[in-house]
Scaffold this active site. Structure first.
Site, PDB file in Angstrom:
ATOM      1  N   HIS A  55       0.858  -1.188   0.000  1.00 39.88           N
ATOM      2  CA  HIS A  55       0.000   0.000   0.000  1.00 39.88           C
ATOM      3  C   HIS A  55       0.893   1.236   0.000  1.00 39.88           C
ATOM      4  O   HIS A  55       2.034   1.202   0.486  1.00 39.88           O
ATOM      5  CB  HIS A  55      -0.889   0.020   1.236  1.00 39.88           C
ATOM      6  CG  HIS A  55      -1.998  -0.972   1.201  1.00 39.88           C
ATOM      7  ND1 HIS A  55      -3.091  -0.881   2.025  1.00 39.88           N
ATOM      8  CD2 HIS A  55      -2.198  -2.077   0.435  1.00 39.88           C
ATOM      9  CE1 HIS A  55      -3.914  -1.889   1.780  1.00 39.88           C
ATOM     10  NE2 HIS A  55      -3.388  -2.630   0.823  1.00 39.88           N
ATOM     11  N   GLU A  57       0.945   3.864   1.823  1.00 39.40           N
ATOM     12  CA  GLU A  57       1.432   4.266   3.145  1.00 39.40           C
ATOM     13  C   GLU A  57       2.595   3.396   3.603  1.00 39.40           C
ATOM     14  O   GLU A  57       3.597   3.911   4.118  1.00 39.40           O
ATOM     15  CB  GLU A  57       0.302   4.172   4.192  1.00 39.40           C
ATOM     16  CG  GLU A  57      -0.902   5.034   3.895  1.00 39.40           C
ATOM     17  CD  GLU A  57      -2.034   4.304   3.188  1.00 39.40           C
ATOM     18  OE1 GLU A  57      -3.193   4.632   3.423  1.00 39.40           O
ATOM     19  OE2 GLU A  57      -1.760   3.392   2.388  1.00 39.40           O
ATOM     20  N   CYS A  85      -6.263   2.106   5.925  1.00 37.32           N
ATOM     21  CA  CYS A  85      -6.890   0.821   6.265  1.00 37.32           C
ATOM     22  C   CYS A  85      -6.295   0.309   7.585  1.00 37.32           C
ATOM     23  O   CYS A  85      -5.368   0.899   8.127  1.00 37.32           O
ATOM     24  CB  CYS A  85      -6.632  -0.176   5.134  1.00 37.32           C
ATOM     25  SG  CYS A  85      -4.923  -0.786   5.070  1.00 37.32           S
ATOM     26  N   CYS A  88      -2.414  -0.347   7.400  1.00 36.25           N
ATOM     27  CA  CYS A  88      -1.633   0.895   7.336  1.00 36.25           C
ATOM     28  C   CYS A  88      -1.746   1.678   8.639  1.00 36.25           C
ATOM     29  O   CYS A  88      -0.745   2.248   9.108  1.00 36.25           O
ATOM     30  CB  CYS A  88      -2.081   1.730   6.143  1.00 36.25           C
ATOM     31  SG  CYS A  88      -1.689   0.929   4.564  1.00 36.25           S
TER      32      CYS A  88
END
Length: 155
Positions: A55, A57, A85, A88
């Site tokens: 992801h 992040e 999410c 993260c």
């Protein structure tokens, strides 16, 4: 909060989201800023890297830690186009990010306030200051466009 700076850095995150969109990745972008400088910028790369943890992040957290030589990012601000999410948000807590600034809420997986509150949960030993709604419409629009096109392809 300096709205001009917040928008400037969110625009950098949006540029990353646009790259993800062009690469057929879910269009989420992120940048990490320390002392007014962008230290890392990236976007979702799950498909490219064949990695469920890739992801935006997570990628910028890793890059920043390597660049500055510590994994505690206590002076860092994370700008991301959508509410983080659970995965993260956990990484944000453990890296001790100072502030998380995001564009739009994620009603299905967001962990600032939409589904869960991980980023400011009093049970954790660190809480990140959060600011939402920076360039919210633009951040929401790129996500909606991506998934609208995916649904059209399925028809």
């Amino acid at each position: 909060m300096n709205l001009l700076n917040e928008e400037k850095f969110m625009r950098a995150a949006l540029k990353e989201a646009e790259l993800a969109y062009c690469e057929d990745e879910i269009p989420i972008g992120a940048v990490i800023v320390i002392n007014g400088d962008i230290i890392a910028a990236n976007h979702n790369r799950n498909r490219q890297l064949i990695d469920p943890t890739a992801h935006a992040e997570i990628l910028v957290l890793k890059e920043t830690a390597k660049k500055i030589g510590v994994f505690r990012l206590v002076d860092a601000d994370l700008y991301v186009t959508i509410e983080p999410c659970p995965m993260c948000a956990g990484a944000i807590i453990y890296s001790r990010i100072k502030r998380v600034i995001y564009g739009c809420k994620d009603e299905k997986a967001g962990c600032d306030s939409s589904v869960l509150n991980i980023l400011n949960n009093p049970n954790f030993n660190h809480r990140a200051q959060t600011i939402s709604g920076i360039l919210e419409n633009e951040c929401r629009e790129i996500m909606q466009k991506f998934f609208r096109e995916k649904r059209q392809l399925k028809k």
